[in-house]
Design an enzyme around this catalytic site. Structure first.
Site, PDB file in Angstrom:
ATOM      1  N   ASP A  32       0.815  -1.211   0.000  1.00 19.82           N
ATOM      2  CA  ASP A  32       0.000   0.000   0.000  1.00 19.82           C
ATOM      3  C   ASP A  32       0.855   1.272   0.000  1.00 19.82           C
ATOM      4  O   ASP A  32       0.778   2.099   0.922  1.00 19.82           O
ATOM      5  CB  ASP A  32      -0.940   0.005   1.214  1.00 19.82           C
ATOM      6  CG  ASP A  32      -1.850  -1.206   1.242  1.00 19.82           C
ATOM      7  OD1 ASP A  32      -2.260  -1.668   0.165  1.00 19.82           O
ATOM      8  OD2 ASP A  32      -2.154  -1.703   2.352  1.00 19.82           O
ATOM      9  N   GLU A 212     -11.561  -0.827  -3.988  1.00 22.92           N
ATOM     10  CA  GLU A 212     -10.978  -0.122  -2.841  1.00 22.92           C
ATOM     11  C   GLU A 212      -9.769   0.673  -3.308  1.00 22.92           C
ATOM     12  O   GLU A 212      -9.481   0.758  -4.505  1.00 22.92           O
ATOM     13  CB  GLU A 212     -10.544  -1.139  -1.780  1.00 22.92           C
ATOM     14  CG  GLU A 212      -9.501  -2.126  -2.291  1.00 22.92           C
ATOM     15  CD  GLU A 212      -9.199  -3.257  -1.318  1.00 22.92           C
ATOM     16  OE1 GLU A 212      -9.870  -3.339  -0.271  1.00 22.92           O
ATOM     17  OE2 GLU A 212      -8.286  -4.049  -1.609  1.00 22.92           O
TER      18      GLU A 212
END
Length: 322
Positions: A32, A212
């Site tokens: 991420d 997402e």
């Protein structure tokens, strides 16, 4: 003549050796990625995968910071923020992003509230978004408000409890800051100038194939919403464009296909020293996988109309910059 040829060959070998090898972080598992350019330095904020090879779920205890000035050599600052920083929080350290404003660095994070049941939407239970603050890009960071900025009871359009994850913040040319986030649906709302208070209602929308991990930015006069979208593993990276930070959003397609050895991927986009870079993660390190991911970076290019060219995933990475 031979000496000159040898010098040239050695120079070429050195240049090749200087290229960043993907994944760029190789001693720990990271995921991420969220890049931030501050002055002459690119700072990279990442998650941290610590699950064993045998485990079948995520184990993400904290967030880490790295920096570079040439896109090849990375300084490791180690763990700079933890779920334990937030007295109200528990569980894993999901995707996060740090932004700079008014002399401070605000690190927006996703985790869970203490005593939360991810399958129960009652009360304040489930995933939540917090914000930490520091005077320096590498910390120390502290909880800015002592409570979640977004709690799970504020968003009821999704029935699962882990929908309030993956925050990204965009500050427009007029200095208005926007927070975007969400799993299953994308949400946005305005932030006050202090970056720690909400300044309006939550708007919910569903870009095509959205899952997402939104990332919002502006290039020239076009706004971009890039996100993890439904694919074949399932996640690929798709994107939309819009004339404003709030839409209306037009779907533009897939720009990154599946990544090696990981069902998830996550975009982080930045311009640095005249080039555009696309950060993401895969599972390609030895013993890597779905829950042991690693951050990578490749070049990002645009068409004349502002649409994004498909990202070419490489193992040799990007060349050094001065």
């Amino acid at each position: 003549m031979k000496a000159t040829l040898l010098t040239v060959l050695l120079g070429l070998l050195t240049a090749v050796g200087l290229r960043a090898q993907n994944p760029i972080i190789r001693d720990v598992f990271t995921a991420d990625p969220a890049p931030l350019v501050y002055h002459d330095t690119l700072f990279l904020y990442t998650g941290h995968d610590t699950a064993s090879v045998q485990e079948t779920n995520y184990k993400m205890p904290d967030w880490r910071v790295y920096s570079t000035t040439d896109m090849v050599h990375w300084k490791d600052y180690g763990t700079r923020l933890s779920v334990r920083t937030f007295a109200w929080a528990t569980g894993d350290a999901y995707a996060a992003q740090c932004v700079y404003r008014n002399g401070k660095f605000y690190w927006f994070v996703a985790t869970f509230q203490r005593n939360a049941d991810p399958n129960n939407k009652a009360g304040n239970r489930g995933a939540a978004i917090g914000v930490a603050v520091s005077a320096r890009p590498t910390g120390p960071f502290r909880d800015a408000i002592g409570k979640p900025l977004i709690s799970n009871d504020m968003t009821l359009d999704q029935k699962h409890g882990w929908d309030d994850i993956d925050p990204t913040v965009f500050i427009d040319d007029d200095k208005q800051a926007y927070l975007y986030w969400g799993n299953g649906s994308c949400r946005w709302m305005k932030l006050k100038d202090n970056m720690t208070e909400l300044a309006g209602p939550i708007t919910v929308f569903r870009p095509k194939n959205y899952i997402e991990g939104p990332w919002v930015y502006k290039r020239k006069k076009l706004y971009y919403l890039v996100y993890a979208s439904a694919g074949t593993k399932p996640e690929m990276i798709g994107y939309c464009t819009a004339p404003t930070a709030t839409g209306p959003w037009t779907y533009q397609g897939i720009i990154q296909g599946n990544v090696p050895n990981s069902g998830t991927t996550h975009p982080g986009i930045v311009d640095y020293k005249g080039k555009s870079y696309f950060f993401y993660h895969n599972g390609s390190l030895p013993s890597g996988g779905n829950f042991r991911r690693s951050v990578c970076v490749d070049y990002m290019y645009y068409n004349p109309d502002g649409t994004i060219k498909p990202i070419v995933q490489t193992t040799q990475g990007v060349a050094p910059v001065k």
